[in-house]
Design a protein around this motif. Structure first.
Motif, PDB file in Angstrom:
ATOM      1  N   GLY A  85       0.779  74.431   9.724  1.00 35.25           N
ATOM      2  CA  GLY A  85       2.117  74.407  10.294  1.00 35.25           C
ATOM      3  C   GLY A  85       2.166  75.102  11.640  1.00 35.25           C
ATOM      4  O   GLY A  85       2.795  74.614  12.593  1.00 35.25           O
ATOM      5  N   ALA A  86       1.497  76.256  11.747  1.00 30.03           N
ATOM      6  CA  ALA A  86       1.450  76.977  13.021  1.00 30.03           C
ATOM      7  C   ALA A  86       0.738  76.155  14.087  1.00 30.03           C
ATOM      8  O   ALA A  86       1.138  76.141  15.262  1.00 30.03           O
ATOM      9  N   SER A  87      -0.319  75.455  13.678  1.00 27.15           N
ATOM     10  CA  SER A  87      -1.050  74.618  14.624  1.00 27.15           C
ATOM     11  C   SER A  87      -0.178  73.477  15.138  1.00 27.15           C
ATOM     12  O   SER A  87      -0.203  73.145  16.330  1.00 27.15           O
ATOM     13  N   LEU A  88       0.603  72.880  14.254  1.00 27.97           N
ATOM     14  CA  LEU A  88       1.513  71.814  14.665  1.00 27.97           C
ATOM     15  C   LEU A  88       2.505  72.310  15.707  1.00 27.97           C
ATOM     16  O   LEU A  88       2.740  71.657  16.730  1.00 27.97           O
ATOM     17  N   SER A 140       8.784  83.916  10.206  1.00 36.10           N
ATOM     18  CA  SER A 140       7.997  84.923  10.932  1.00 36.10           C
ATOM     19  C   SER A 140       6.520  84.568  10.923  1.00 36.10           C
ATOM     20  O   SER A 140       5.823  84.754  11.932  1.00 36.10           O
ATOM     21  N   GLN A 141       6.021  84.078   9.792  1.00 34.38           N
ATOM     22  CA  GLN A 141       4.616  83.672   9.723  1.00 34.38           C
ATOM     23  C   GLN A 141       4.304  82.599  10.763  1.00 34.38           C
ATOM     24  O   GLN A 141       3.363  82.727  11.553  1.00 34.38           O
ATOM     25  N   LEU A 142       5.091  81.533  10.746  1.00 27.63           N
ATOM     26  CA  LEU A 142       4.828  80.400  11.635  1.00 27.63           C
ATOM     27  C   LEU A 142       5.026  80.761  13.101  1.00 27.63           C
ATOM     28  O   LEU A 142       4.242  80.370  13.970  1.00 27.63           O
ATOM     29  N   SER A 143       6.078  81.515  13.375  1.00 30.15           N
ATOM     30  CA  SER A 143       6.361  81.899  14.750  1.00 30.15           C
ATOM     31  C   SER A 143       5.238  82.749  15.331  1.00 30.15           C
ATOM     32  O   SER A 143       4.725  82.476  16.426  1.00 30.15           O
ATOM     33  N   ALA A 144       4.832  83.783  14.598  1.00 31.08           N
ATOM     34  CA  ALA A 144       3.799  84.691  15.104  1.00 31.08           C
ATOM     35  C   ALA A 144       2.446  83.997  15.222  1.00 31.08           C
ATOM     36  O   ALA A 144       1.735  84.161  16.221  1.00 31.08           O
ATOM     37  N   LEU A 145       2.067  83.216  14.225  1.00 26.40           N
ATOM     38  CA  LEU A 145       0.755  82.554  14.257  1.00 26.40           C
ATOM     39  C   LEU A 145       0.675  81.508  15.362  1.00 26.40           C
ATOM     40  O   LEU A 145      -0.364  81.364  16.014  1.00 26.40           O
ATOM     41  N   SER A 146       1.747  80.773  15.579  1.00 29.72           N
ATOM     42  CA  SER A 146       1.725  79.776  16.651  1.00 29.72           C
ATOM     43  C   SER A 146       1.597  80.445  18.015  1.00 29.72           C
ATOM     44  O   SER A 146       0.937  79.903  18.917  1.00 29.72           O
ATOM     45  N   GLN A 147       2.165  81.618  18.172  1.00 30.52           N
ATOM     46  CA  GLN A 147       2.039  82.337  19.443  1.00 30.52           C
ATOM     47  C   GLN A 147       0.629  82.876  19.636  1.00 30.52           C
ATOM     48  O   GLN A 147       0.145  82.979  20.768  1.00 30.52           O
ATOM     49  N   ILE A 148      -0.042  83.243  18.542  1.00 27.47           N
ATOM     50  CA  ILE A 148      -1.449  83.643  18.650  1.00 27.47           C
ATOM     51  C   ILE A 148      -2.285  82.463  19.139  1.00 27.47           C
ATOM     52  O   ILE A 148      -3.215  82.634  19.939  1.00 27.47           O
TER      53      ILE A 148
END
Length: 750
Positions: free
Chosen positions: A393-396, A420-428
C-alpha cells in the motif's frame, strides 16, 4: 500506590532459552532486576580478578503476560513465575519457598497494574545519565521548519499554515498547526471538520519537492446510510488536488450560503444534510464546483495525462461499508468526481493483535526450552502477509506521487493507525531525508506523535489484571487470543462491525478526545442474535485511575518499524541508521522510560508538560549516535545512476521475518539460507493468502470490489503496475493469474 510485599529475594533461579542461572531478584517501583555472577574460568579465578555481576532489567509496562504456578501438592517442583514481555523477552523465575514466590507475584502485579495514571510511569521519575543531560530531543521537530523544508511558504506552492487548531479546540487529536491550501479559509475548514470523524480533516503531511504533489491524511467521512455529504469537504479536497495547477480555479470560487452559513446549526446533526437543504439548486452548485476542477481541453497540462489523483481507504471494502450503518463510512465518489478511490484491504487492530498473539504462541516456550519456534504456527499467524500488505500500500502511494505526479489522500477509520503506517512508509520511499537518523526521528514526531496515535492504549502502558493468572487459569481471559484462526466472510464482517466502536446509538460530535473511544473496537451487549445491539466499549476509568482495555492493544507502531526494517534489509546502502536503531526504538516504545511514547496526542503532551517533566527518547539515540549508524550508508543521490536514485520501493516478494526483534536468530526464523521469497511462497503452501494491494477501485462511474459481487476478473501478475494503470484507465486486463493465490477482483458497474 501500594508498597511492594518483598523487595529482594535470594537464591532465585532464572531460566531463559533452556539455560538456568542462580541469582538475586530485586523489585523496585519501576523495574524487576535479576542479578547474578556469571561462571568464570579457573584461570580467571586464580588471578583474583573482580567479577562484575550481570543484570537483567525488566520494566513493568513491558510485561505482557505473567503466570504464577504454586508448588503442586504431589510434586517437588518449585514454585515459578513466568513472564512474557512485549519486547519478546521470555523468562521464568523459580523460587525455593512458595510464600516468597507468591509475594513476588503479588508485588509484580501491584506495581504493574495499579499505576493508575500516566504521570506515575517511569518517564516522570527517570534521571538521564550524563551523556543525555545536555541534550533536548524535544526540540528536534519543529512543524514550521519541516514544512518549510518541504516547500510550504515558497512562491506558488499553493499551501499555507492554518492556526485554527492553535488551542486544540478544533480537533483535540490534531497538531496545533497544519497546512491547508491557500484558497481555503478557516471558516470553510471549520465546517469541513464537522464531516470528518473527530474533525480530522484532510491536511498536508508531505509535499513532493519536484512536482509539488502532496500526501494528505484524514479520518473517515460521516457518510452514514443516508449518504450525507459536505460541500466544504469536497471543496477542500478539490483544492488540495488542484494545488499543482498553474491556475487555481477554486481560488475565487465560494459556494453560496457556505462561508456565511448561520452558526445556529445543531452540532449533533449531520452538518452536510443541513447545508444541502439550504442550497436552492444543489445540482447547479455541484456543476460549478466540478467544472472549476476539470481542466479545459485547450489548457496545457503540467503533467500531461499522467495525473490521477487518488483517495486511499486503507480498510477492507466490507469494513468501510459496515461503517456506513453506524453513521460513518467512505467517500461517495459521485461527489468526488475529480479523484479515484482505492481500498487497500489492510485489516484492523483486532486482526493484527491476533496475528501477533499467534507469533507469540510460536515463541512462548523459549524460556524453558532452547528449541526453535514453531514454524507452522509462525506461517499461520499471517504476520508476513500483513507486513506485505502495508508495504505494498505504501509503495502504491509513493508511485502515485512520484511517478504518476498525482495527489493522494490517505485515511482509515480515525486516521491514526493504518493511516500513520501508510503515510510514514510512503514518505520513506519518496524522501532520502527520512532515511537519515534525524529525518526518521522527524518523521516519527510528525506522522505519529504530532498527528496523534493511541500509544498508551495500543502499547498497553497501564496494563491490565487480565494479563495475570495463577495456575494457568486466565483471569478474565483475552477474547482476542486464538481468534485469528477463524476465517471467512463471517469473521471479516465481525471485524468490520468491531471497527465501529463508539458511534452506534450515540451522537457523534466528531471532536471526541483521543483518550475516549477510538472507533476501532467494540462489543455486543447480548449473545442472542435476535437482540444484538452494538455498543461502545467505554474507556476503563475508575476515579482518577486508568487501566488498559486489552481490546485496544495492537502492534501498529511495531508493524511500522518492521516494515521499515524490510526496506533497510533490501536497501542496505540507502539508510543512515542500522537495524539496532529500530530494535531499541521498539524496546523504548514499551519501556516508558522516556515521555515520547506515553501520550496519545500533541495536546496531551502540552497539557501534561511533557517537555518539562520527562525526557525525549531521541536523547538516548543522539547521545549514542555512533552505535546506531549504518557503515554501509551512501548519502549520495543520483537519479541517473542505478542504486543511487532518490526513490526506493519495497520488494514485496522479499519480505522476511525480523528475527532479532523477536529475540531469535535468522536461522530460526528464516531458515538461514532460505530467502524472503521462500517465506512468501510458504504462505501459498500453507493456504494463507497474500493481501492484495487493493480490494477495490471506485470512481463516480465504476467500482471494483473483492468478494462483494459475483463477477470475477482475475488480477494480472504484475499487480502494482496493473493497479496504477487500473486507476488510470479504470479497467484491469484479464490475463491468467498464476502467482501467490492473490484474491480475485470482481467488476461491478454502478
Amino acid at each position: 500506590m501500594e508498597k511492594t510485599r518483598v523487595a529482594k529475594v535470594e537464591d532465585v533461579t532464572l531460566a531463559r532459552r533452556g539455560e538456568q542461572v542462580v541469582g538475586t531478584l530485586h523489585l523496585t517501583p519501576h523495574h524487576i532486576i535479576f542479578s547474578h555472577i556469571p561462571p568464570q574460568p579457573v584461570s580467571t579465578q586464580a588471578q583474583g580478578a573482580v567479577v562484575r555481576p550481570r543484570e537483567l532489567w525488566i520494566t513493568y509496562p513491558i510485561i505482557s503476560f505473567c503466570t504464577y504456578r504454586p508448588t503442586p501438592a504431589v510434586s517437588r517442583q518449585p514454585s515459578s513465575i513466568r513472564l512474557r514481555c512485549r519486547d519478546f523477552t521470555f523468562v521464568c523465575f523459580y523460587f525455593t519457598a512458595e510464600s516468597r514466590a507468591r509475594d513476588v507475584y503479588e508485588s509484580i502485579k501491584s506495581w504493574t497494574c495499579k499505576i493508575g495514571r500516566v504521570d506515575r510511569l517511569y518517564a516522570f521519575s527517570f534521571q538521564p545519565p550524563t551523556p543525555e543531560r545536555e541534550l533536548d530531543g524535544w526540540g528536534l521537530y519543529d512543524v514550521r521548519k519541516e514544512l518549510a523544508r518541504q516547500g510550504v511558504g515558497r512562491d506558488g506552492c499553493g499551501w499555507r499554515i492554518s492556526q485554527i487548531n492553535s488551542d486544540y479546540g478544533f480537533s483535540p487529536t490534531y497538531p496545533a498547526l497544519f497546512a491547508v491550501p491557500n484558497n481555503i479559509s478557516d471558516n470553510t475548514i471549520n465546517y469541513a471538520g464537522k464531516y470528518r470523524s473527530r474533525a480530522r480533516i484532510p491536511v498536508l503531511t508531505y509535499l513532493h519537492p519536484v512536482n509539488n504533489c502532496s500526501i494528505t491524511r484524514s479520518s473517515q467521512p460521516l457518510v452514514g446510510f443516508r449518504g450525507n455529504r459536505s460541500i466544504q469537504d469536497e471543496k477542500l479536497l478539490a483544492a488540495i488536488f488542484a494545488t499543482t495547477r498553474s491556475e487555481r480555479p477554486l481560488a475565487n470560487f465560494t459556494p453560496p450560503n457556505l462561508e456565511s452559513e448561520s452558526s445556529s446549526s445543531t452540532q449533533g446533526e449531520p452538518p452536510c444534510s443541513q447545508t444541502l437543504s439550504e442550497i436552492t439548486d444543489a445540482e447547479e452548485l455541484e456543476d460549478k464546483l466540478l467544472a472549476s476542477v476539470e481542466e479545459p481541453e485547450d489548457r496545457p497540462h503540467i503533467y500531461g495525462a499522467q495525473q490521477h489523483n487518488l483517495i486511499v481507504d486503507a480498510r477492507p471494502t466490507v469494513n468501510a461499508l459496515a461503517m456506513q450503518a453506524v453513521g460513518l463510512g467512505s467517500e461517495n465518489m459521485d461527489n468526488y468526481k475529480f479523484a479515484t478511490k482505492a481500498y487497500l484491504g489492510i485489516d484492523n487492530i483486532h486482526v493484527m493483535r491476533n496475528s501477533l498473539n499467534m507469533v507469540v504462541d510460536a515463541l512462548k516456550d523459549s524460556d524453558l526450552t532452547p528449541l526453535g519456534p514453531n514454524r507452522d504456527q509462525l506461517t499461520k499467524s499471517g504476520w508476513l502477509k500483513h507486513i506485505s500488505g502495508i508495504l505494498e500500500g505504501a509503495s502504491l502511494i509513493a508511485r502515485q506521487v512520484a511517478l504518476q505526479h498525482s495527489h493522494v489522500l490517505i485515511h482509515c477509520s480515525d486516521g491514526w493507525d493504518r493511516t500513520s503506517q501508510l503515510s510514514a512508509l510512503s514518505q520513506i520511499c519518496l524522501d532520502p531525508y527520512y532515511r537519515t537518523m534525524e529525518g526518521f526521528m522527524v518523521l516519527v514526531e510528525k506522522d505519529w506523535l504530532s498527528f496523534g496515535h493511541m500509544f498508551r492504549q495500543r502499547a498497553g502502558h497501564l496494563n491490565s489484571e487480565k494479563w495475570f493468572q495463577i495456575e494457568n487459569e486466565r483471569i478474565g481471559g483475552d477474547s482476542g487470543r486464538g481468534s485469528s484462526e477463524t476465517s471467512g466472510a463471517g469473521k471479516a464482517l465481525e471485524n468490520a462491525f468491531l471497527s465501529a466502536k463508539g458511534f452506534f446509538n450515540r451522537e457523534n460530535t466528531s471532536r471526541d478526545s483521543l483518550g475516549e473511544t477510538d472507533a476501532e473496537t467494540g462489543e455486543y451487549e447480548s449473545d442472542n442474535p435476535g437482540s444484538k445491539k452494538f455498543s461502545p466499549t467505554p474507556r476503563t476509568v475508575v476515579a482518577e485511575k486508568e487501566i488498559t482495555n486489552p481490546k485496544e492493544t495492537s502492534p501498529v507502531f511495531h508493524q511500522f518499524l518492521d516494515a521499515t526494517y524490510q526496506m533497510l534489509y533490501q536497501y542496505p546502502t540507502r539508510f543512515e541508521f542500522n537495524e539496532r536503531f529500530l530494535r531499541r526504538l521498539l524496546y523504548h516504545l514499551y519501556s516508558c522510560q522516556y515521555g515520547t511514547f506515553v501520550f496519545n496526542s500533541e495536546k496531551e503532551r502540552v497539557n501534561m508538560k511533557a517537555k518539562e517533566r520527562t525526557r525525549s527518547v531521541w536523547d538516548y539515540f543522539i547521545a549514542r549516535k555512533e552505535q546506531f549508524l549504518n557503515p554501509k550508508y551512501d548519502p549520495n543521490i543520483d537519479d541517473n545512476q542505478r542504486g543511487k536514485e532518490r526513490l526506493v520501493f519495497p520488494q514485496i516478494d522479499e519480505v522476511r521475518w525480523w528475527s532479532q526483534a523477536f529475540g531469535r536468530t535468522d536461522v530460526e526464523m528464516n531458515g538461514g539460507h532460505l530467502t524472503g521469497a521462500f517465506q512468501a511462497s510458504s504462505l501459498e503452501e500453507s493456504g494463507t493468502e497474500r493481501a492484495p494491494v487493493v480490494t477495490g477501485v471506485q470512481t463516480a462511474n465504476q467500482s471494483l470490489d473483492v468478494g462483494v459481487t459475483g463477477n470475477q476478473t482475475p488480477l494480472p501478475t504484475n499487480r502494482l503496475s496493473v493497479v496504477t494503470s487500473g486507476i488510470s484507465s479504470l479497467s484491469f486486463s484479464t490475463g491468467k493469474e498464476k502467482t501467490r493465490g492473490i484474491k480475485q477482483v470482481g467488476v461491478e458497474m454502478q
